[in-house]
Structures are given as C-alpha cells and as structure tokens.
Design a protein around this motif. Structure first.
Motif, short mmCIF file in Angstrom:
data_model
loop_
_atom_site.label_atom_id
_atom_site.label_comp_id
_atom_site.label_asym_id
_atom_site.label_seq_id
_atom_site.Cartn_x
_atom_site.Cartn_y
_atom_site.Cartn_z
N GLU A 123 21.31 0.19 3.40
CA GLU A 123 20.44 -0.76 2.70
C GLU A 123 21.05 -2.15 2.65
O GLU A 123 22.26 -2.33 2.83
N THR A 124 20.21 -3.13 2.39
CA THR A 124 20.66 -4.51 2.30
C THR A 124 21.50 -4.71 1.05
O THR A 124 21.18 -4.21 -0.02
N GLU A 125 22.58 -5.48 1.23
CA GLU A 125 23.40 -5.92 0.10
C GLU A 125 23.38 -7.44 0.07
O GLU A 125 23.50 -8.10 1.10
N ARG A 126 23.20 -7.99 -1.12
CA ARG A 126 23.32 -9.43 -1.31
C ARG A 126 24.52 -9.66 -2.21
O ARG A 126 24.53 -9.27 -3.37
N GLU A 145 24.61 -12.14 2.86
CA GLU A 145 23.72 -11.00 3.05
C GLU A 145 24.31 -10.04 4.07
O GLU A 145 24.65 -10.42 5.19
N PRO A 147 23.30 -6.86 6.12
CA PRO A 147 22.06 -6.17 6.46
C PRO A 147 22.09 -4.66 6.25
O PRO A 147 21.08 -4.07 5.86
N GLU A 148 23.26 -4.04 6.50
CA GLU A 148 23.40 -2.59 6.32
C GLU A 148 24.68 -2.33 5.53
O GLU A 148 25.77 -2.69 5.97
N GLU A 171 19.52 -3.24 -2.25
CA GLU A 171 18.09 -3.06 -2.04
C GLU A 171 17.52 -1.97 -2.93
O GLU A 171 16.36 -2.03 -3.35
N TYR A 199 29.15 0.77 9.43
CA TYR A 199 28.38 -0.47 9.50
C TYR A 199 29.30 -1.61 9.94
O TYR A 199 30.45 -1.67 9.52
#
Length: 246
Positions: A123-126, A145, A147-148, A171, A199
């Motif tokens: 999932e996306t991490e910010r 950001e 992405p994975e 996310e 990742y």
C-alpha cells in the motif's frame, strides 16, 4: 571523511527470488552505493561473516553504523550487541532501518519491546515531514510518497523520541512515528521506518537523501567528552572527613 559501516542480515536476498530481483547484490549494496555517491566512505558487514562483520577493528573505524535485519535477530550474538552498544555510548552514530526495530541492539538502547502493528499489502505510504528545520529533513519536500510499502502502525512501543522528524500515513488508514531521534550516552540514534525487502524503497532518491542526512546528523562531532568518577573540588573545601567506605 565520515566512515559508514552498512550492516545487513543478508538472508532474504539469498533465499528469495522475489527479494533478489529487487536487491540482487543485497540491500546493503544499494545503501552503500547511495552513500558513496554522496561522498561518504563506506564498508559493509553481514550476519554470516565472522563476528557478524563487526569486529573491534571495524567498529573502531566506524563513525556511523546502519542496521537492517528482519528474520534472524536472535542469531546476533549478545557479545556483538554489547560491543555495538558500548560504541554507541562512546559516540558512534547508529541508524536503525525498518524491521531493525526488533533488533537486539535497538531494543537494548530503547529499553522497551519495540513492538508495533504491521501489514503487507503493497500500500501507499506518505511520509510527512513534521520537523522541517531538522538536518535529517534537509532537501526533502513536505512529504515523501512510497508507492508500495509494508504498513507499520501505532502503538509503537518505544520511548518518546527526543525529536520526531517523520510521521507516516498509510493507505489503509494507520499512522506511525517513522523518523525518531535519540541520544544514548555520547551517541546519536535514528530510527527510520521505510525499507521492506520486497519493495524497492531504498532505490528512491529521496529515501537515499534521508539516509545521507541521517549519517551527517549521527556522525560524531567535536563535542567534549564528559568526565566521570571521583572528582577533585573546584573550590577549596575541608577534605578531612574520613567516613567514606569507598
């Protein structure tokens, strides 16, 4: 020049084709290349080397040690953990990465379980910068950001950081303290969350920049070393008291 030793468990890359596709020469190779390209002198050490690659000579030549481990924390010998611990107290910087939160050395330095919630769902991490004036955030935008990512969620069982530089949102809805600064003895410690083995997180330029900034921050400076033990008086006092049992 600051000398960095990049330590990696280096098991997943040799045992999993999925991981080897992302890090064919090991996570340590990618981190080493990133730090070398930014002007640091680097060397590597891995779990299966004699003394886990962390001999007295290696540590004596190390200004900052980065630590990535996951599946074999228990295989790190206590003698080596104590050796690293003492070097941190003496002034060596330590950067603990991702699943290194469960490493013996990090738990020793924190004095807690260092447990957390987790989930693998790409999932996306910010990664939000919450202390933009800190040197570790130098050159980083408002957020990074990823992405994975593997989710890490609160509660993260660590002492309150002296400075929190990054806070993550995922996310799936969780948040996490992802960039934590500490002082232990004369040494500086930074925990940095991103970096799951399947990742390509360490290939990201902004993640590499954070690592370089963290090395600069954690490296020993010119600070004076405190003195301990029996002390002579600064002012003239009566020293005839003979009741000491020391």
């Amino acid at each position: 020049m600051t000398t960095v030793t990049v330590w990696n468990e280096y098991r997943h890359e040799q045992e999993s084709e999925v991981v080897a596709d992302v890090y064919p020469d090991g996570i340590h190779a990618v981190i080493t290349d990133a730090l070398e390209s930014r002007g640091f002198e680097t060397q590597t050490a891995t779990l299966d080397e004699p003394e886990h690659g962390l001999t007295n000579d290696v540590l004596d030549d190390t200004d900052v040690l980065t630590w990535w481990g996951h599946a074999a924390h228990d295989e790190v010998e206590d003698e080596i953990v104590e050796r690293v611990h003492q070097r941190v107290l003496d002034g060596m910087g330590l950067i603990v990465l991702h699943s290194g939160h469960y490493s013996k050395i990090f738990k020793t330095l924190m004095g807690t379980t260092c447990s957390l919630k987790w989930r693998e769902a790409a999932e996306t991490e910010r990664l939000w910068v919450v202390e933009p004036s800190h040197p570790i955030a130098d050159g980083i935008d408002e957020y990074i950001e990823v992405p994975e990512a593997e989710m890490y969620g609160e509660r993260f069982d660590i002492p309150a950081p002296e400075t929190l530089v990054f806070n993550s949102w995922f996310e799936g809805g969780e948040v996490f303290r992802s960039g934590c600064c500490y002082t232990r003895g004369n040494g500086r410690v930074f925990y940095f969350r991103p970096g799951h083995e399947t990742y390509p997180v360490y290939h990201q330029d902004d993640i590499q920049q954070v690592l370089a900034n963290a090395v600069e921050w954690a490296a020993p400076g010119d600070e004076s070393t405190p003195e301990f033990g029996n002390a002579d008086p600064i002012e003239a006092i009566d020293m005839t008291d003979e009741r000491s049992v020391h």
